[in-house]
Design a protein around this motif. Structure first.
Motif, mmCIF file in Angstrom:
data_model
loop_
_atom_site.group_PDB
_atom_site.id
_atom_site.type_symbol
_atom_site.label_atom_id
_atom_site.label_comp_id
_atom_site.label_asym_id
_atom_site.label_seq_id
_atom_site.Cartn_x
_atom_site.Cartn_y
_atom_site.Cartn_z
ATOM 1 N N VAL A 182 26.851 49.654 62.526
ATOM 2 C CA VAL A 182 26.884 50.586 61.052
ATOM 3 C C VAL A 182 27.723 49.698 60.201
ATOM 4 C CG1 VAL A 182 27.859 52.716 60.045
ATOM 5 C CG2 VAL A 182 26.815 52.777 62.201
ATOM 6 N N PHE A 183 27.179 49.604 59.026
ATOM 7 C CA PHE A 183 27.867 48.650 58.121
ATOM 8 C C PHE A 183 29.042 49.466 57.262
ATOM 9 C CE2 PHE A 183 24.198 46.299 58.618
ATOM 10 C CZ PHE A 183 24.528 44.640 58.651
ATOM 11 N N ASP A 184 29.906 48.553 57.122
ATOM 12 C CA ASP A 184 31.350 49.229 56.677
ATOM 13 C C ASP A 184 30.994 48.668 55.009
ATOM 14 O OD1 ASP A 184 33.776 50.423 55.840
ATOM 15 O OD2 ASP A 184 34.613 49.424 57.609
ATOM 16 N N GLU A 185 32.304 49.229 54.326
ATOM 17 C CA GLU A 185 32.221 48.615 52.878
ATOM 18 C C GLU A 185 32.197 47.066 52.776
ATOM 19 O OE1 GLU A 185 31.968 50.790 50.119
ATOM 20 O OE2 GLU A 185 31.559 52.183 51.582
ATOM 21 N N PRO A 186 31.599 46.592 51.701
ATOM 22 C CA PRO A 186 31.445 45.062 51.331
ATOM 23 C C PRO A 186 32.969 44.815 51.018
ATOM 24 C CG PRO A 186 30.309 46.222 49.877
ATOM 25 C CD PRO A 186 30.507 47.178 50.707
ATOM 26 N N GLU A 187 33.243 43.385 51.138
ATOM 27 C CA GLU A 187 34.350 42.868 50.641
ATOM 28 C C GLU A 187 34.073 41.736 49.939
ATOM 29 O OE1 GLU A 187 37.535 42.963 53.752
ATOM 30 O OE2 GLU A 187 38.212 44.863 52.795
ATOM 31 N N THR A 188 34.703 41.383 48.761
ATOM 32 C CA THR A 188 34.622 39.777 48.022
ATOM 33 C C THR A 188 35.460 38.928 48.671
ATOM 34 O OG1 THR A 188 33.851 41.226 46.202
ATOM 35 C CG2 THR A 188 34.779 38.548 46.121
ATOM 36 N N VAL A 189 35.035 37.830 49.164
ATOM 37 C CA VAL A 189 35.849 36.513 49.561
ATOM 38 C C VAL A 189 36.469 35.775 48.416
ATOM 39 C CG1 VAL A 189 35.996 34.599 50.996
ATOM 40 C CG2 VAL A 189 34.752 36.476 51.678
ATOM 41 N N MET A 190 37.428 35.794 48.150
ATOM 42 C CA MET A 190 37.910 35.193 47.225
ATOM 43 C C MET A 190 39.092 34.016 47.347
ATOM 44 S SD MET A 190 38.751 38.329 44.523
ATOM 45 C CE MET A 190 38.568 36.994 42.840
ATOM 46 N N THR A 223 38.873 44.052 48.283
ATOM 47 C CA THR A 223 38.199 45.313 47.881
ATOM 48 C C THR A 223 38.164 45.246 46.115
ATOM 49 O OG1 THR A 223 40.264 46.745 47.344
ATOM 50 C CG2 THR A 223 39.266 46.613 49.623
ATOM 51 N N GLU A 224 37.507 46.357 45.357
ATOM 52 C CA GLU A 224 37.443 46.040 44.150
ATOM 53 C C GLU A 224 38.629 46.477 43.318
ATOM 54 O OE1 GLU A 224 34.820 44.635 42.324
ATOM 55 O OE2 GLU A 224 34.361 44.204 44.214
ATOM 56 N N TYR A 225 39.667 46.959 44.119
ATOM 57 C CA TYR A 225 40.772 47.286 43.665
ATOM 58 C C TYR A 225 41.862 46.416 43.420
ATOM 59 C CZ TYR A 225 39.705 52.293 45.040
ATOM 60 O OH TYR A 225 39.049 53.547 45.116
ATOM 61 N N SER A 226 41.724 45.225 44.508
ATOM 62 C CA SER A 226 42.829 44.163 44.194
ATOM 63 C C SER A 226 41.901 42.776 43.467
ATOM 64 C CB SER A 226 43.304 43.608 45.690
ATOM 65 O OG SER A 226 42.418 43.529 46.551
ATOM 66 N N ARG A 227 40.590 42.980 43.404
ATOM 67 C CA ARG A 227 39.834 41.796 43.075
ATOM 68 C C ARG A 227 40.522 41.540 41.477
ATOM 69 N NH1 ARG A 227 33.210 40.739 42.724
ATOM 70 N NH2 ARG A 227 33.510 38.930 41.096
ATOM 71 N N PRO A 228 40.477 42.332 40.458
ATOM 72 C CA PRO A 228 40.918 41.972 39.097
ATOM 73 C C PRO A 228 42.234 41.186 39.104
ATOM 74 C CG PRO A 228 40.250 44.114 38.957
ATOM 75 C CD PRO A 228 40.047 43.998 40.338
ATOM 76 N N ILE A 229 43.263 41.717 40.023
ATOM 77 C CA ILE A 229 44.561 41.072 40.015
ATOM 78 C C ILE A 229 44.507 39.668 40.726
ATOM 79 C CG2 ILE A 229 46.935 41.330 41.107
ATOM 80 C CD1 ILE A 229 46.178 44.356 41.273
#
Length: 263
Positions: free
Chosen positions: A97-105, A238-244
């Motif tokens: 089952v796929f979980d939420e995607p995360e961006t590798v930065m 996550t999208e929460y920390s990506r802008p920071i």
């Protein structure tokens, strides 16, 4: 450096052996690396050739973990830029089952240091120095991420065990609010034999966001990385920390989506 060069560095230095360095044990299965942690299995790879029978490989990997009754779940770590067009369908077929995607930065240590912020009055930044600090940090992060008590406890025990066995492999940093409670936490891992430090578990209580606390925490972890001779930072965010993190000079290089199989 541009995004493509950062991604090449990621593939070269941060996949396979670097990912399983803290595992209880691991084996190789063709292109796969199968790692065991307390209660959990983990599957990763650098690349899988087109001629490989991917379905058979998935079945063999699951058979390996299924034979161990202590393994409660298995994570297969997928990356968006891998050339595996059938991987999602096959993993779902085998019960993942796929979980939420995360961006590798990825970004440089210097850029993160330049983007630091001062803490608001009444807050203080501390490095976890003992088991109690680690347990407070684990509880706070688990609450922010909405983890179950069992998952939070398991991850806490793993962290305490790692601190006892490999105290120089990471640092946990936490921010205490005006009342003395932990309101923001984050770990920095010093990835052995690479130019990278990894930023993990960054979590800030909702009521304390928007004041530069997470930026200060990121800059401190960058400072710790610099002191260890690391040049680059990597984070799955996550999208929460990506802008920071973008304001700290980190750029997106791919998307990773964990697929979870439960025993």
């Amino acid at each position: 450096m541009n995004n493509a060069l950062f991604r090449d560095l990621y593939d070269l230095q941060l996949r396979t052996s670097a990912e399983v360095d803290s595992a209880s044990s691991y084996i190789r299965l063709g292109p796969l690396w199968l790692a065991k942690y307390p209660g959990q299995g983990f599957i990763t790879y650098r690349s899988i050739a087109p001629e490989v029978d991917l379905e058979a490989l998935i079945g063999e990997a699951l058979a390996y973990f299924s034979a161990d009754p202590s393994i409660e779940e298995v994570e297969w770590k997928t990356r968006q830029h891998d050339d595996l067009p059938d991987i999602s369908r096959l993993l779902v077929k085998y019960g993942f089952v796929f979980d939420e995607p995360e961006t590798v930065m990825i970004g440089t240590v210097e850029s993160a240091l330049r983007a630091g912020a001062d803490l608001p009055t009444g807050y203080r930044l501390e490095k976890a120095e003992n088991e109690q600090d680690l347990r407070e940090a684990s509880a706070q992060a688990g609450a922010v991420f909405g983890d179950s008590p069992e998952r939070t406890q398991r991850r806490c025990e793993e962290l305490v065990a790692r601190a006892n066995a490999e105290p120089d492999s990471f640092e946990m940093w936490l921010v205490r609010g005006p009342e003395g409670d932990v309101v923001c936490t984050g770990r920095v891992d010093f990835v052995a034999h690479t130019d990278f430090a990894g930023l993990w578990g960054g979590a800030c209580n909702e009521a304390h966001r928007g004041q530069g606390i997470y930026r200060a925490l990121t800059a401190q972890r960058a400072r710790s990385a610099q002191e260890r001779g690391k040049k680059f930072l990597q984070v799955d965010c996550t999208e929460y920390s990506r802008p920071i993190l973008q304001r700290a000079g980190l750029v997106p290089v791919t998307v990773t989506t964990p697929a979870i199989w439960t025993h």
